[in-house]
Design a protein around this motif. Structure first.
Motif, PDB file in Angstrom:
ATOM      1  N   THR A 139     -10.505  -0.519   2.981  1.00  0.00           N
ATOM      2  CA  THR A 139      -9.456  -0.823   4.209  1.00  0.00           C
ATOM      3  C   THR A 139      -9.596   0.271   5.250  1.00  0.00           C
ATOM      4  OG1 THR A 139      -7.617   0.390   2.998  1.00  0.00           O
ATOM      5  CG2 THR A 139      -7.892  -2.042   2.720  1.00  0.00           C
ATOM      6  N   ALA A 140     -10.351   1.223   4.868  1.00  0.00           N
ATOM      7  CA  ALA A 140     -10.503   2.441   6.126  1.00  0.00           C
ATOM      8  C   ALA A 140     -11.564   2.063   7.020  1.00  0.00           C
ATOM      9  CB  ALA A 140     -10.837   3.621   5.466  1.00  0.00           C
TER      10      ALA A 140
ATOM     11  N   CYS B  72     -19.017   0.602   0.892  1.00  0.00           N
ATOM     12  CA  CYS B  72     -17.724   1.251   0.342  1.00  0.00           C
ATOM     13  C   CYS B  72     -17.865   2.816   0.681  1.00  0.00           C
ATOM     14  CB  CYS B  72     -17.384   0.979  -0.928  1.00  0.00           C
ATOM     15  SG  CYS B  72     -15.877   1.667  -1.857  1.00  0.00           S
ATOM     16  N   PRO B  73     -16.814   3.422   1.335  1.00  0.00           N
ATOM     17  CA  PRO B  73     -16.733   4.866   1.378  1.00  0.00           C
ATOM     18  C   PRO B  73     -16.970   5.792   0.199  1.00  0.00           C
ATOM     19  CG  PRO B  73     -15.181   4.004   2.901  1.00  0.00           C
ATOM     20  CD  PRO B  73     -15.746   2.750   1.996  1.00  0.00           C
TER      21      PRO B  73
ATOM     22  N   ILE C 118       0.340  -0.304  -1.892  1.00  0.00           N
ATOM     23  CA  ILE C 118      -0.744   0.726  -2.098  1.00  0.00           C
ATOM     24  C   ILE C 118      -2.180   0.075  -2.055  1.00  0.00           C
ATOM     25  CG2 ILE C 118      -1.288   2.864  -2.968  1.00  0.00           C
ATOM     26  CD1 ILE C 118       1.632   2.972  -3.576  1.00  0.00           C
ATOM     27  N   ALA C 119      -2.932   0.426  -1.313  1.00  0.00           N
ATOM     28  CA  ALA C 119      -4.396   0.226  -1.450  1.00  0.00           C
ATOM     29  C   ALA C 119      -5.229   1.150  -2.271  1.00  0.00           C
ATOM     30  CB  ALA C 119      -4.890  -0.136   0.047  1.00  0.00           C
TER      31      ALA C 119
ATOM     32  N   PRO D 159      -5.661  -3.743  -5.280  1.00  0.00           N
ATOM     33  CA  PRO D 159      -7.109  -3.087  -5.503  1.00  0.00           C
ATOM     34  C   PRO D 159      -7.966  -4.135  -4.909  1.00  0.00           C
ATOM     35  CG  PRO D 159      -6.170  -4.328  -7.451  1.00  0.00           C
ATOM     36  CD  PRO D 159      -5.125  -4.296  -6.531  1.00  0.00           C
ATOM     37  N   LEU D 160      -7.815  -4.774  -4.250  1.00  0.00           N
ATOM     38  CA  LEU D 160      -9.035  -5.939  -3.485  1.00  0.00           C
ATOM     39  C   LEU D 160      -9.004  -5.886  -2.215  1.00  0.00           C
ATOM     40  CD1 LEU D 160      -8.099  -8.980  -6.014  1.00  0.00           C
ATOM     41  CD2 LEU D 160      -9.682  -7.188  -6.293  1.00  0.00           C
ATOM     42  N   ASP D 161      -9.828  -6.451  -1.567  1.00  0.00           N
ATOM     43  CA  ASP D 161      -9.937  -6.638   0.021  1.00  0.00           C
ATOM     44  C   ASP D 161      -9.000  -7.783   0.178  1.00  0.00           C
ATOM     45  OD1 ASP D 161     -10.375  -7.342   2.466  1.00  0.00           O
ATOM     46  OD2 ASP D 161     -12.313  -8.106   1.999  1.00  0.00           O
TER      47      ASP D 161
END
Length: 94
Positions: free
Chosen positions: A92-93, A54-55, A85-86, A21-23
């Motif tokens: 990350t996108a 953030c998207p 799994i991000a 859940p983090l960068d």
């Protein structure tokens, strides 16, 4: 990742997955200081900047991560293994 578990009466293969859940590129300072994408009373300026970039336009919270963790331990994920799994609101996108 598959893990071989050897018990006194059986050998079983179990699957291991990870939720991120983090960068992934966050420094240890950023993780310890709360400068990451999970809401933890960060400073207003940080939150505003994060939300802008953030998207999903918001920070994550434990309620965003928990359902994914529950899925991964359910029978619905019995054929999923070795995945990271991000769950990062699309960070990350970008």
């Amino acid at each position: 990742m598959n893990v071989l578990v050897i018990g006194p009466e059986s050998i079983a293969t179990r699957h291991i997955d990870a939720v991120r859940p983090l960068d992934a590129d966050a420094s240890i300072y950023e993780l310890r200081s709360g400068r990451n994408g999970i809401w933890d009373n960060q400073r207003e300026e940080f939150v505003r900047n994060y939300n802008h970039r953030c998207p999903m336009k918001r920070m994550g919270n434990p309620d965003d991560i928990a359902p994914l963790c529950l899925f991964l331990v359910s029978d619905g994920a019995k054929y999923i293994t070795g995945q990271i799994i991000a769950a990062d609101g699309g960070w990350t996108a970008i």
